[in-house]
Design a protein around this motif. Sequence first.
Motif, mmCIF file in Angstrom:
data_model
loop_
_atom_site.group_PDB
_atom_site.id
_atom_site.type_symbol
_atom_site.label_atom_id
_atom_site.label_comp_id
_atom_site.label_asym_id
_atom_site.label_seq_id
_atom_site.Cartn_x
_atom_site.Cartn_y
_atom_site.Cartn_z
ATOM 1 N N ILE A 1 0.846 -1.059 0.118
ATOM 2 C CA ILE A 1 0.004 -0.028 0.018
ATOM 3 C C ILE A 1 1.012 1.333 -0.009
ATOM 4 O O ILE A 1 1.244 1.517 1.163
ATOM 5 N N PRO A 2 1.184 1.712 -1.102
ATOM 6 C CA PRO A 2 2.071 3.159 -1.366
ATOM 7 C C PRO A 2 1.212 4.313 -0.708
ATOM 8 O O PRO A 2 -0.023 4.298 -0.945
ATOM 9 N N SER A 3 1.677 4.809 0.478
ATOM 10 C CA SER A 3 1.034 5.887 1.112
ATOM 11 C C SER A 3 1.514 7.059 1.050
ATOM 12 O O SER A 3 2.899 7.218 1.717
ATOM 13 N N TYR A 4 1.131 8.182 0.702
ATOM 14 C CA TYR A 4 1.825 9.617 0.824
ATOM 15 C C TYR A 4 0.594 10.544 1.365
ATOM 16 O O TYR A 4 -0.431 11.036 0.528
ATOM 17 N N ASN A 5 0.831 11.037 2.508
ATOM 18 C CA ASN A 5 -0.359 12.119 2.951
ATOM 19 C C ASN A 5 -1.564 11.376 2.920
ATOM 20 O O ASN A 5 -2.468 12.054 2.483
ATOM 21 N N SER A 6 -1.749 10.181 3.297
ATOM 22 C CA SER A 6 -2.990 9.088 3.318
ATOM 23 C C SER A 6 -3.632 9.098 4.457
ATOM 24 O O SER A 6 -4.727 8.422 4.819
ATOM 25 N N VAL B 1 -0.562 -4.453 -5.493
ATOM 26 C CA VAL B 1 -0.631 -3.246 -5.052
ATOM 27 C C VAL B 1 -1.951 -2.771 -4.900
ATOM 28 O O VAL B 1 -2.844 -2.819 -5.913
ATOM 29 N N VAL B 2 -2.361 -2.243 -3.859
ATOM 30 C CA VAL B 2 -3.448 -1.542 -3.630
ATOM 31 C C VAL B 2 -3.253 -0.088 -3.046
ATOM 32 O O VAL B 2 -2.364 0.125 -2.195
ATOM 33 N N ASP B 3 -3.488 0.782 -3.894
ATOM 34 C CA ASP B 3 -3.423 2.297 -3.628
ATOM 35 C C ASP B 3 -4.193 2.806 -2.385
ATOM 36 O O ASP B 3 -5.259 2.174 -1.892
ATOM 37 N N VAL C 1 3.898 1.190 2.828
ATOM 38 C CA VAL C 1 5.056 2.103 2.526
ATOM 39 C C VAL C 1 4.657 3.384 2.890
ATOM 40 O O VAL C 1 4.080 4.173 1.843
ATOM 41 N N ASN C 2 5.341 4.001 3.784
ATOM 42 C CA ASN C 2 5.064 5.569 3.843
ATOM 43 C C ASN C 2 6.109 6.221 3.121
ATOM 44 O O ASN C 2 7.206 6.238 3.361
ATOM 45 N N ASP C 3 5.510 6.845 2.114
ATOM 46 C CA ASP C 3 6.477 7.395 1.071
ATOM 47 C C ASP C 3 6.843 9.009 1.489
ATOM 48 O O ASP C 3 6.419 9.989 0.716
ATOM 49 N N GLY C 4 7.460 9.320 2.689
ATOM 50 C CA GLY C 4 7.927 10.641 3.067
ATOM 51 C C GLY C 4 6.668 11.431 3.347
ATOM 52 O O GLY C 4 6.918 12.750 3.435
ATOM 53 N N SER C 5 5.556 10.814 3.918
ATOM 54 C CA SER C 5 4.441 11.908 4.308
ATOM 55 C C SER C 5 4.828 12.719 5.226
ATOM 56 O O SER C 5 5.767 12.607 6.104
ATOM 57 N N ASP C 6 4.119 13.855 5.323
ATOM 58 C CA ASP C 6 4.232 15.008 6.450
ATOM 59 C C ASP C 6 2.967 15.150 7.086
ATOM 60 O O ASP C 6 2.683 16.082 8.117
ATOM 61 N N ASP C 7 2.138 14.092 7.091
ATOM 62 C CA ASP C 7 0.842 14.155 8.230
ATOM 63 C C ASP C 7 1.034 12.728 8.909
ATOM 64 O O ASP C 7 2.032 12.576 9.279
ATOM 65 N N GLY C 8 -0.246 12.331 9.238
ATOM 66 C CA GLY C 8 -0.103 11.261 10.094
ATOM 67 C C GLY C 8 -0.224 9.797 9.675
ATOM 68 O O GLY C 8 -0.345 8.901 10.566
ATOM 69 N N THR C 9 0.177 9.705 8.308
ATOM 70 C CA THR C 9 0.392 8.467 7.706
ATOM 71 C C THR C 9 1.177 7.419 8.461
ATOM 72 O O THR C 9 0.633 6.267 8.443
ATOM 73 N N GLY D 1 1.680 -9.781 12.992
ATOM 74 C CA GLY D 1 1.997 -10.846 12.158
ATOM 75 C C GLY D 1 1.653 -10.590 10.760
ATOM 76 O O GLY D 1 1.757 -11.656 9.795
ATOM 77 N N ILE D 2 0.765 -9.629 10.732
ATOM 78 C CA ILE D 2 0.035 -9.369 9.086
ATOM 79 C C ILE D 2 0.855 -8.115 8.511
ATOM 80 O O ILE D 2 1.037 -8.180 7.382
ATOM 81 N N VAL D 3 0.974 -6.787 9.410
ATOM 82 C CA VAL D 3 1.336 -5.680 8.752
ATOM 83 C C VAL D 3 2.748 -5.486 9.069
ATOM 84 O O VAL D 3 3.108 -5.567 9.969
ATOM 85 N N LYS D 4 3.480 -5.114 7.818
ATOM 86 C CA LYS D 4 4.769 -4.491 8.131
ATOM 87 C C LYS D 4 4.554 -2.988 7.629
ATOM 88 O O LYS D 4 3.722 -2.350 6.866
ATOM 89 N N VAL D 5 5.564 -2.092 8.020
ATOM 90 C CA VAL D 5 5.759 -0.581 7.752
ATOM 91 C C VAL D 5 7.053 -0.396 7.244
ATOM 92 O O VAL D 5 8.219 -0.743 7.607
ATOM 93 N N VAL D 6 7.045 0.224 6.046
ATOM 94 C CA VAL D 6 8.182 0.650 5.680
ATOM 95 C C VAL D 6 8.136 2.177 5.352
ATOM 96 O O VAL D 6 7.281 2.753 4.993
#
Length: 338
Positions: A8-13, A87-89, A36-44, A57-62
């Motif tokens: 899940i690519p995430s930017y300010n999401s 991929v899920v936006d 995948v936190n892509d350099g967000s500047d909010d609470g993502t 056991g399910i969720v990873k964070v990059v």
Amino acid sequence: MKYISFAIPSYNSQDYMSRAIESILPGGDDVEIIIVNDGSDDGTLEIAREYKKKYPGIVKVVDKENGGHGDAVNSGLAGATGKYFKVVDSDDWVDGEALERIIAFLKELEREDKEIDMLVSNYVYEKVGAPRKKCIHYRNVLPQDKIFSWDDIGRFHLDQYILMHSVVYRTSMLKLSQMTLPKHTFYVDNIYVYYPLPYVRRIYYMDVDFYRYFIGREDQSVNEKVMISRVDQQIFVTKRMIDMYQLKDIESRKLRHYMVNYLAIMMTVSSILLIRSKKEENLEKKRGLWRYLKKRDLKTYLRIRYGILGQTMNIPGRSGRKISSLAYTVARRLIGFN
């Protein structure tokens, strides 16, 4: 075993990412969710870490510096441990019943010691304000209830091409292809679904409405005004796709035909955006793009340029440009994007 890794690519999401995550969580221990936190500047990032804490056991964070959607997909793929990859936006989601059926099918494949390279399913345009939701299916063009190859496919309609929304790839095949999406570039989902195609040998189509494609935000990358403002990136992606293959070398005749037509659609979208910008310099960019294709792959150029789409996009003069814009408007309403 993780059957599917969902990136899940995430930017300010922060305002909508939970729906995407929550829609996948029913997959339980059979799935891996890579946010995948892509350099967000909010609470993502905080939201992502809360999910990791709750579902370790399910969720990873990059957490990475901003590199754009494609770079976030690259990071998700690099960290994926599932047999298959999707991929899920962050503003989209998946259907729970369809997810259950897909996981059950992948488990059955594993029990039978079989694998596929690509699983195709339907997607639904969740378009804001639309009176009904348009579903893109493939039941008229792809065989059902069997594993098949490119030689078994039918003829795709204009609105029916395989997009990122409709595809699940085998993870090891994607990694073996060494596909790398460019940084800081929009519309790289076209590269994602185009580049691996010659590596695909075994395909399965499941007629379920799996992916829900949200469309309607003003800042969304497929908003027409936004697309025109980013037309140079559209051109860049189209040129990258032109450079990938000499299509005459693709062994399967039906795959070659499909890839030529996909490239024709990319040329059409780029051309019409350049026309609709109504800027003289962009009309020169349009001519330059067609020259680029001609220089790189003459045979493909001739097939596209003198096909229906190519001729429509290259009618000379102001009246020709009006006809091209009208054709685009009709196609947009039929297909449902923007």
